[in-house]
Design an enzyme around this catalytic site. Structure first.
Site, short mmCIF file in Angstrom:
data_model
loop_
_atom_site.label_atom_id
_atom_site.label_comp_id
_atom_site.label_asym_id
_atom_site.label_seq_id
_atom_site.Cartn_x
_atom_site.Cartn_y
_atom_site.Cartn_z
N LYS A 1 6.71 -4.54 -10.56
CA LYS A 1 6.44 -4.18 -11.96
C LYS A 1 6.01 -2.72 -12.09
CE LYS A 1 3.98 -7.49 -13.83
NZ LYS A 1 2.82 -8.29 -14.32
N SER B 1 -3.25 0.08 -18.47
CA SER B 1 -4.31 0.14 -17.45
C SER B 1 -4.26 1.48 -16.73
CB SER B 1 -4.12 -0.97 -16.41
OG SER B 1 -4.69 -2.17 -16.85
N LYS C 1 -3.19 -8.78 -6.66
CA LYS C 1 -3.59 -9.81 -7.63
C LYS C 1 -4.76 -10.59 -7.06
CE LYS C 1 -1.63 -11.40 -11.37
NZ LYS C 1 -1.09 -10.45 -12.28
N LYS D 1 -2.97 -2.38 -7.60
CA LYS D 1 -3.41 -2.72 -8.95
C LYS D 1 -2.92 -4.11 -9.32
CE LYS D 1 -5.03 -1.10 -12.94
NZ LYS D 1 -5.73 -2.40 -13.04
N HIS E 1 0.82 -1.21 0.00
CA HIS E 1 0.00 0.00 0.00
C HIS E 1 0.85 1.27 0.00
CE1 HIS E 1 -2.95 -2.93 1.94
NE2 HIS E 1 -3.46 -2.63 0.77
N HIS E 2 2.12 1.15 -0.42
CA HIS E 2 2.96 2.35 -0.39
C HIS E 2 2.45 3.41 -1.35
CE1 HIS E 2 4.63 0.52 -3.97
NE2 HIS E 2 5.24 1.64 -4.25
N1 GLU Z 1 -2.69 -8.91 -15.21
C1 GLU Z 1 -1.77 -8.01 -15.82
C2 GLU Z 1 -0.39 -8.19 -15.19
O1 GLU Z 1 -0.05 -9.22 -14.67
C3 GLU Z 1 -2.26 -6.59 -15.85
C4 GLU Z 1 -2.55 -5.96 -14.53
C5 GLU Z 1 -3.26 -4.61 -14.64
O2 GLU Z 1 -3.45 -4.11 -15.74
O3 GLU Z 1 -3.60 -4.08 -13.58
O4 GLU Z 1 0.44 -7.31 -15.27
#
Ligand code: GLU
Length: 468
Positions: free
Chosen positions: A93, A361, A105, A69, A63-64
């Site tokens: 990422k 996204s 996730k 996402k 949560h930084h």
């Molecule tokens: N599921 C994709 C990933 O592993 C996209 C995640 C997203 O767009 O939030 O990067």
């Protein structure tokens, strides 16, 4: 040797990189741990009236930055360890490509091929409802997206369910990304991960010295490529590298693999699969019985674009590719990574290479919050400025541009142009950042990518004054 879970492997990669950073152990631990995991169990009424119990998860790793996402996957292999590992990868990422989100996730443990569309809709809506109840979804809280086994249709159901219940109507569109374009989605999101994989590989191949060290010519042109997995990511990656001049020599799906050293056309193979139900028996290609056989084919670049744990210590020594471009999340286990690096294989890591999806996204989320299509205010203005410029050059030189030249130059950027160019810029910048760190620390690209991520997340905590 004891079996190491996916999360333990991601943590091992983290620790390897952390050793190259100056941060105290307490801060490193805070960056590494998963902040919250929600495990839910709910009933699904099947079409035949029977009741089944569904297991589902959402992990919020860090949560930084908010929102957190990450995608939602539908697969029989989903479990808590997997979503936690994948959520951690999302944090790193996002940091690597400078997308200002924490990582998350989700996963639902189902084999979607066994369920009707109506059943998948019920599962998706119930899952969303559970997330709303526990504050695990919202434009500023946690924003899901597609992953393995999900796509725009599931995202539209998530939005609709959220809209029905949530109070923040003005921003509600931004509660999920990867939506259909008519439902607040953005052009280019579907292709984004595959396109990002292409930009990343192209950038890696641009450095003559790096390619020479592998015994390869610089540039993507003519490189022999194998792609494992022809889902959204694998298909688009294959399509873009083919358009970029590479030769697809092997393609794999779960029913098996095909090989043709003379080259395969991905769209023709997909058409064959739609017709016959399989990629096997494609005219002119050799059949390989197992999808995993494709990994060991002779080629310059191997693109694993299916699930995690494909290249392990069992098959790492059989890999013939000089470059492994990780389009999937976690396709190379930590043990295999060590073996491949010893063998001099060049790995472009998942935490960088497949970040194109979350990058676009982010653009979709921005568009939803700003309630305006990118380019709407500027497109016509740019077009008229370009036209005036061309006219001024014509007057000054006394020459006339051809209608084709005018059409090519005198247009303003559409939303898709802007999305693709923003993605290209992001992937090129991020590659050069991690390549520079790799050179400075004399480490592989994955370790460099993790070092970069750790340092960026650390800055957030240090700026918050949580750590001295
Ligand atoms: N599921 C994709 C990933 O592993 C996209 C995640 C997203 O767009 O939030 O990067």
């Amino acid at each position: 040797m004891v079996h190491e879970s996916f999360l333990e492997q991601v943590d091992r990669m983290f620790d390897k990189a952390a050793a190259h950073t100056p941060h105290p152990p307490g801060l490193l631990k805070q960056i590494k741990v998963c902040n919250s995991v929600y495990h839910m169990t709910f009933p699904l009424k099947r079409d035949d009236g029977s009741i089944e119990t569904i297991q589902a998860y959402r992990a919020e790793h860090s949560h930084h930055k908010l929102p957190v996402k990450g995608g939602i996957r539908y697969a029989p292999s989903v479990n808590e360890d997997e979503v936690m590992a994948l959520a951690a990868l999302m944090t790193y990422k996002c940091a690597i490509v400078n997308v200002p989100f924490g990582g998350a996730k989700g996963g639902v443990m189902i084999d979607r091929r066994q369920y009707s569309e109506a059943e998948i809709e019920r599962v998706t809506r119930r899952y969303t409802y559970e997330l709303i109840r526990k504050n695990f979804i919202g434009p500023g809280v946690d924003v899901p997206a597609p992953d393995y086994g999900t796509g725009p249709r599931e995202m539209a159901w998530i939005l609709d369910t959220y809209n029905t219940i949530a109070n923040d109507k003005l921003d509600a569109l931004a509660c999920v990304t990867g939506k259909p374009v008519g439902q607040g989605g953005i052009r280019g999101r579907t292709e984004a991960t595959g396109r990002g994989v292409f930009f990343g590989i192209r950038e890696a191949c641009r450095f003559a010295g790096d390619m020479e060290a592998l015994g390869l010519e610089p540039g993507l042109e003519g490189k022999k490529i194998v792609v494992q997995g022809l889902g959204n990511v694998g298909y688009h990656a294959a399509k873009f590298v083919q358009e970029g001049g590479a030769v697809l020599v092997g393609l794999a799906e779960y029913e098996g693999a095909i090989y043709n050293p003379g080259g395969l056309d991905v769209d023709a193979v997909m058409a064959h699969r739609r017709e016959t139900g399989s990629i096997l028996d494609y005219p002119g290609a050799e059949n390989l019985p197992r999808s995993a056989d494709a990994l060991e084919l002779p080629c310059d670049i191997l693109i694993p674009a299916a699930l995690e744990g494909q290249i392990t210590r069992e098959n790492a020594r059989n890999i013939q590719a000089k470059i492994i471009a990780e389009a999937a999340n976690g396709p190379v286990t930590a043990d295999a990574d060590t073996i491949l690096l010893e063998r001099g294989v060049f790995i472009i890591p998942d935490v960088y290479l497949n970040a194109g999806g979350v990058t676009v996204s982010y653009f979709e989320w921005l568009r939803n919050l700003s309630h305006v299509r990118f380019g709407r205010m500027s497109r016509r203005f740019e077009e008229s400025m370009h036209q005036q410029l061309l006219r001024a050059v014509e007057e000054a030189t006394g020459k006339k541009f051809s209608p084709e030249t005018v059409a090519r130059i005198a247009h303003g950027a559409s939303e898709e142009d802007l999305v693709n160019s923003g993605l290209e810029e992001t992937m090129i910048e991020a590659y050069n950042e991690i390549r520079e760190i790799a050179r400075r620390h004399d480490v592989d690209l994955r370790t460099a990518a993790f070092i970069n991520a750790i340092n960026k997340v650390a800055v957030s905590y240090l700026e918050m004054g949580i750590f001295p």
